[in-house]
Design a protein around this motif. Structure first.
Motif, short mmCIF file in Angstrom:
data_model
loop_
_atom_site.label_atom_id
_atom_site.label_comp_id
_atom_site.label_asym_id
_atom_site.label_seq_id
_atom_site.Cartn_x
_atom_site.Cartn_y
_atom_site.Cartn_z
N LEU A 83 0.83 -1.21 0.00
CA LEU A 83 0.00 0.00 0.00
C LEU A 83 0.86 1.26 0.00
CD1 LEU A 83 -2.93 -1.02 2.36
CD2 LEU A 83 -2.88 -0.98 -0.15
N ARG A 87 0.75 4.27 -2.66
CA ARG A 87 0.74 5.66 -2.20
C ARG A 87 1.86 6.47 -2.88
NH1 ARG A 87 1.98 7.25 4.07
NH2 ARG A 87 1.01 9.30 4.10
N CYS A 150 -8.10 -2.86 -1.94
CA CYS A 150 -6.92 -2.23 -2.54
C CYS A 150 -7.33 -1.22 -3.61
CB CYS A 150 -6.00 -3.28 -3.16
SG CYS A 150 -5.12 -4.30 -1.96
N TYR A 153 -8.61 1.86 -1.93
CA TYR A 153 -7.53 2.69 -1.42
C TYR A 153 -6.98 3.58 -2.53
CZ TYR A 153 -3.08 4.10 0.64
OH TYR A 153 -2.01 4.83 1.10
N GLN A 156 -9.46 6.30 -3.39
CA GLN A 156 -9.49 7.35 -2.37
C GLN A 156 -8.25 8.22 -2.44
OE1 GLN A 156 -11.14 6.61 1.48
NE2 GLN A 156 -12.07 4.71 0.76
N PRO A 165 -1.66 4.49 4.77
CA PRO A 165 -2.12 3.16 4.40
C PRO A 165 -2.43 2.26 5.60
CG PRO A 165 0.24 3.34 4.06
CD PRO A 165 -0.25 4.71 4.46
N PHE A 168 -5.97 0.80 6.11
CA PHE A 168 -6.29 -0.10 5.01
C PHE A 168 -5.54 -1.42 5.16
CE2 PHE A 168 -7.35 4.07 3.52
CZ PHE A 168 -8.52 3.89 2.81
#
Length: 178
Positions: A83, A87, A150, A153, A156, A165, A168
């Protein structure tokens, strides 16, 4: 006129796709014209049309190149790292905005929907394979939820901006643990 090699042709095609990806991520598909791709790439209009007959063809080629570096194991550390990678891509390349554009366009483009569906299936299959100790139906359900979260995420990140993260990753691990 000397012939150019395949490596040169491949590099030129990739240059166009990289330029299109950058422009799509920053302006969206609808607000990007072929002229914008030409300007972003630094190539001539003729060079672009040598490789692609339309913007739709470029969109599909960009989507076909999508890659995912799913975790190799389903531990909290590996999921957090995955994650964090998502990001970082969102911050540095606008990848989350690009994925949001792809999903929106896939909702109205059968050709693009087929590519996205195939990529999601590949992701779900990879996650299910990491759950070999589970019953096959359980592994498929967990993989479905894992990939959906996922994707959420990423969506968003596109809309809300930079997100930690951690919540999540914790939610994903709760799903994995059942």
């Amino acid at each position: 006129m000397p012939r150019v090699g395949q490596a040169h042709l491949d590099a030129r095609r990739q240059q166009i796709l990289d330029a299109a990806r950058t422009r799509f991520a920053s302006h969206g598909f609808a607000r990007t014209s072929m002229a914008d791709v030409v300007a972003e790439s630094g190539l001539s209009t003729g060079a672009i049309y040598r490789y692609f007959t339309s913007k739709d063809e470029i969109v599909i080629a960009v989507c076909e190149q999508a890659g995912t570096s799913l975790p190799k194991v389903l531990t909290i550390e590996a999921v957090r790292s995955f994650l964090e990678h998502v990001r970082t891509l969102a911050r540095e390349t606008g990848h989350a905005r690009l994925v949001a554009q792809i999903y929106a366009e896939a909702a109205v483009s059968p050709a693009l929907a087929a590519i996205v569906q195939r990529q999601l299936l590949t992701m779900r299959t990879a996650v299910a394979e990491l759950l070999a100790d589970r019953q096959p139906d359980d592994a498929r359900r967990i993989a479905e939820a894992f990939v959906a979260l996922c994707s959420s995420y990423s969506q968003q990140l596109a809309v809300r901006g930079d997100l930690d993260p951690e919540p999540f990753a914790s939610a994903l691990m709760a799903i994995v643990r059942g």
